[in-house]
Design a protein around this motif. Structure first.
Motif, PDB file in Angstrom:
ATOM      1  N   TYR A  34     -25.017 -20.306  57.201  1.00 28.77           N
ATOM      2  CA  TYR A  34     -25.620 -19.890  55.933  1.00 28.77           C
ATOM      3  C   TYR A  34     -25.373 -18.405  55.762  1.00 28.77           C
ATOM      4  CZ  TYR A  34     -29.186 -18.995  52.405  1.00 28.77           C
ATOM      5  OH  TYR A  34     -29.841 -18.611  51.268  1.00 28.77           O
ATOM      6  N   GLU A  35     -24.825 -18.011  54.621  1.00 30.95           N
ATOM      7  CA  GLU A  35     -24.412 -16.630  54.398  1.00 30.95           C
ATOM      8  C   GLU A  35     -25.488 -15.758  53.763  1.00 30.95           C
ATOM      9  OE1 GLU A  35     -20.734 -16.399  52.286  1.00 30.95           O
ATOM     10  OE2 GLU A  35     -19.813 -17.958  53.493  1.00 30.95           O
ATOM     11  N   GLU A  36     -26.712 -16.259  53.691  1.00 24.21           N
ATOM     12  CA  GLU A  36     -27.826 -15.509  53.112  1.00 24.21           C
ATOM     13  C   GLU A  36     -27.651 -15.197  51.633  1.00 24.21           C
ATOM     14  OE1 GLU A  36     -30.794 -14.776  54.607  1.00 24.21           O
ATOM     15  OE2 GLU A  36     -30.065 -15.874  56.338  1.00 24.21           O
TER      16      GLU A  36
END
Length: 152
Positions: A93-95
């Motif tokens: 998850y890349e935020e």
């Protein structure tokens, strides 16, 4: 049939029935979540309008309360609770969130098509109109403000 083969078949049957149950439960949760979302659309609009019209100092009070209830209902529905059963490698998850995309799109659109001076004028007119509505809805507050301005 050997004992281990029977155990394996029973485990597979249990896993299959669990997947079927989880799939049916997910469908039900998706339906409940969809109805909740449909109900939230007009409720959020009304809450925002009432807050903008009635509360000059805290115009988002009703909207953010509705969002808090929405968050609680999201936890109660537990749409993705069964994701904990995922046995594959975790997803990265890349935020980044959908809001990030919206902000980027808004900035690009405004920089290309919106004149900053006209935007500022429009915002000022909107605020003046909302202040006027606030004053008409709460004449006691308006009278108190006028009294403050006339006193030396």
């Amino acid at each position: 049939m050997s004992k281990s083969k029977e155990t394996t078949e029973t485990e597979n049957n249990n896993q299959r029935s669990e997947v079927i149950r989880d799939t049916l439960v997910l469908q039900l949760k998706l339906i409940v979540d969809g109805f909740r979302d449909l109900a939230l659309m007009p409720v959020c609009l009304v809450a925002s309008l009432i807050g903008l019209i009635k509360h000059k100092k805290d115009p988002g009070r009703y909207l953010y309360r509705v969002l808090s209830y929405g968050r609680l209902s999201e936890k109660w529905i537990g749409l993705f609770d069964e994701a904990q059963k995922d046995t594959m490698a975790p997803l990265e998850y890349e935020e980044k969130k959908f809001d990030d995309l919206l902000h980027k799109t808004q900035s690009a659109f405004e920089s290309k098509y919106v004149d900053p001076k006209k935007k500022e004028q429009l915002v000022e007119k909107l605020n003046a109109a909302l202040n006027d509505i606030n004053g008409k809805l709460s004449p006691a507050q308006q009278a108190a403000k006028e009294n403050e301005q006339t006193q030396p």
